[in-house]
Scaffold this motif. Sequence first.
Motif, PDB file in Angstrom:
ATOM      1  N   ARG B 123       0.841  -1.184   0.000  1.00 30.28           N
ATOM      2  CA  ARG B 123       0.000   0.000   0.000  1.00 30.28           C
ATOM      3  C   ARG B 123       0.885   1.246   0.000  1.00 30.28           C
ATOM      4  O   ARG B 123       2.097   1.167   0.253  1.00 30.28           O
ATOM      5  CB  ARG B 123      -0.929   0.016   1.213  1.00 30.28           C
ATOM      6  CG  ARG B 123      -0.250  -0.248   2.524  1.00 30.28           C
ATOM      7  CD  ARG B 123      -1.185  -0.040   3.695  1.00 30.28           C
ATOM      8  NE  ARG B 123      -2.337  -0.904   3.688  1.00 30.28           N
ATOM      9  CZ  ARG B 123      -2.343  -2.162   4.161  1.00 30.28           C
ATOM     10  NH1 ARG B 123      -1.234  -2.696   4.642  1.00 30.28           N
ATOM     11  NH2 ARG B 123      -3.420  -2.890   4.143  1.00 30.28           N
ATOM     12  N   ALA B 124       0.270   2.372  -0.310  1.00 33.06           N
ATOM     13  CA  ALA B 124       1.016   3.625  -0.336  1.00 33.06           C
ATOM     14  C   ALA B 124       1.534   3.931   1.076  1.00 33.06           C
ATOM     15  O   ALA B 124       0.937   3.506   2.071  1.00 33.06           O
ATOM     16  CB  ALA B 124       0.126   4.755  -0.819  1.00 33.06           C
ATOM     17  N   VAL B 125       2.632   4.665   1.155  1.00 33.75           N
ATOM     18  CA  VAL B 125       3.233   4.932   2.458  1.00 33.75           C
ATOM     19  C   VAL B 125       2.606   6.167   3.120  1.00 33.75           C
ATOM     20  O   VAL B 125       3.183   6.752   4.031  1.00 33.75           O
ATOM     21  CB  VAL B 125       4.764   5.118   2.349  1.00 33.75           C
ATOM     22  CG1 VAL B 125       5.423   3.844   1.901  1.00 33.75           C
ATOM     23  CG2 VAL B 125       5.102   6.279   1.415  1.00 33.75           C
ATOM     24  N   LEU B 193      -4.465   5.216   3.541  1.00 31.12           N
ATOM     25  CA  LEU B 193      -5.071   6.022   2.469  1.00 31.12           C
ATOM     26  C   LEU B 193      -5.172   5.245   1.171  1.00 31.12           C
ATOM     27  O   LEU B 193      -5.676   5.742   0.172  1.00 31.12           O
ATOM     28  CB  LEU B 193      -4.252   7.293   2.233  1.00 31.12           C
ATOM     29  CG  LEU B 193      -4.429   8.391   3.288  1.00 31.12           C
ATOM     30  CD1 LEU B 193      -3.472   9.538   3.032  1.00 31.12           C
ATOM     31  CD2 LEU B 193      -5.861   8.908   3.301  1.00 31.12           C
ATOM     32  N   SER B 194      -4.673   4.015   1.173  1.00 34.75           N
ATOM     33  CA  SER B 194      -4.819   3.187  -0.026  1.00 34.75           C
ATOM     34  C   SER B 194      -5.155   1.770   0.413  1.00 34.75           C
ATOM     35  O   SER B 194      -4.872   1.377   1.533  1.00 34.75           O
ATOM     36  CB  SER B 194      -3.540   3.200  -0.852  1.00 34.75           C
ATOM     37  OG  SER B 194      -2.515   2.523  -0.166  1.00 34.75           O
ATOM     38  N   GLY B 195      -5.752   1.047  -0.486  1.00 38.79           N
ATOM     39  CA  GLY B 195      -6.172  -0.318  -0.184  1.00 38.79           C
ATOM     40  C   GLY B 195      -7.332  -0.303   0.782  1.00 38.79           C
ATOM     41  O   GLY B 195      -8.051   0.690   0.910  1.00 38.79           O
ATOM     42  N   SER B 196      -7.516  -1.426   1.494  1.00 40.96           N
ATOM     43  CA  SER B 196      -8.629  -1.487   2.431  1.00 40.96           C
ATOM     44  C   SER B 196      -8.383  -0.526   3.599  1.00 40.96           C
ATOM     45  O   SER B 196      -7.245  -0.293   3.992  1.00 40.96           O
ATOM     46  CB  SER B 196      -8.801  -2.908   2.950  1.00 40.96           C
ATOM     47  OG  SER B 196      -7.575  -3.379   3.421  1.00 40.96           O
ATOM     48  N   LEU B 197      -9.462   0.020   4.120  1.00 44.40           N
ATOM     49  CA  LEU B 197      -9.349   1.011   5.191  1.00 44.40           C
ATOM     50  C   LEU B 197      -9.002   0.323   6.505  1.00 44.40           C
ATOM     51  O   LEU B 197      -9.773  -0.469   7.035  1.00 44.40           O
ATOM     52  CB  LEU B 197     -10.670   1.770   5.324  1.00 44.40           C
ATOM     53  CG  LEU B 197     -10.715   2.827   6.425  1.00 44.40           C
ATOM     54  CD1 LEU B 197      -9.690   3.915   6.153  1.00 44.40           C
ATOM     55  CD2 LEU B 197     -12.103   3.412   6.546  1.00 44.40           C
ATOM     56  N   LEU B 198      -7.829   0.609   7.001  1.00 45.31           N
ATOM     57  CA  LEU B 198      -7.385   0.068   8.281  1.00 45.31           C
ATOM     58  C   LEU B 198      -6.978   1.237   9.155  1.00 45.31           C
ATOM     59  O   LEU B 198      -6.304   2.154   8.678  1.00 45.31           O
ATOM     60  CB  LEU B 198      -6.191  -0.880   8.085  1.00 45.31           C
ATOM     61  CG  LEU B 198      -6.457  -2.122   7.234  1.00 45.31           C
ATOM     62  CD1 LEU B 198      -5.153  -2.786   6.866  1.00 45.31           C
ATOM     63  CD2 LEU B 198      -7.328  -3.106   7.989  1.00 45.31           C
TER      64      LEU B 198
END
Lengths: 162, 205
Positions: B123-125, B193-198
Amino acid sequence: METEGLREFYSAHQPRLVGVISLLTGSRAEAEDIVQEAFVRLVPRWEKVSRYEAPEAWVRLVAVRLAANRHRDGNRFTQLFHRLPAEHVPDPADRYAGDLEQALAGLPMPTRQVVVLHYVCDLSVAQVADTLGIAEGTVKSRLSRARDTLSDSLLLRSDDHA
Amino acid sequence: MPDLQEDLQALADRRAAESAGDFDSVLTTAKTRKRRRTAGLTVIGAAAVVGAVAIVPTLRPATNTPVADSPVPTNKVAPPSVESVTSAPPLQKAGALGLKSLKSVTTLAGGEFVASFPDKQVRAVTFSLSSASKPEVALYTLVAKVPGDPTTPYAIRMTGEAGIAIPSYSGAGPYTLAMPKGLPSGSYRVCTLSGSLLCGLVTVS
């Protein structure tokens, strides 16, 4: 992919499946289309499905669902059924078959599915319920309603034979 | 009702006898569909590559100069963490919308902490930082430490201004993040901010 095994499976089960599905659709041509589609979907999955205890049950389920979907998607069934006499003129000696077919076509699709799976495919009430994802009680009530409706056709034959 | 069963089966048998199957057309149709599907995936893959090439340059920062109004100097490594998470914290289900929460961590304003995710997804950093009491308002965008980039990690205050340069790096973590200096004590929510919201809770003491 084991094409020869799939070819044998097709030869063994395609005709019967067309017979079964034609009772759902009221049209053999429509049934052939649906069964063809079910087998097309089987091809990429054959390696897996062929290992099932009853691969024909998989194809039959796909075909039954396709028939239900087509029926739901529009009035295709009605149009086809109206077209049926033109492409399949029943023999006068075969009048009963026509009556029975008409009576079957008059049943709602869910009821027709239950009738066909139970009486034609020899599935038990529990197996029909499992296949269609409905309660056993629902299967029983649909069978009961279907018997009432279809009994008229049987009486017609009794009259003819008398 | 044996009669009905016999009659229906006879009807099905009759239709079966009339049917004419064509196995070769089944095979042909199946193969054609497979080719179409493969071609479709190739087109999608090519479009994704073109999109990535087009997006990357716009996100990469042009220089290492400090970002205006950033509470953490972007050309300076933030001080070591007071308390950090060094192993992958387990995910816990929390709340509606499939929101998942990381184990909470305590740190100081300006301190660093490490976030890692068991799913090891790339995912984005970049992560958002908001107050736990008002999670819908993002206060900062946190940029995790990027190997070879001494300006990271840093935080960017969300002022509503456009044109903020954010590195387009991505990785599977763990992510070293810096809390903005001067952040008031309290609970904050850090979300991907990217991929599934964690999301994870960070307490600033």
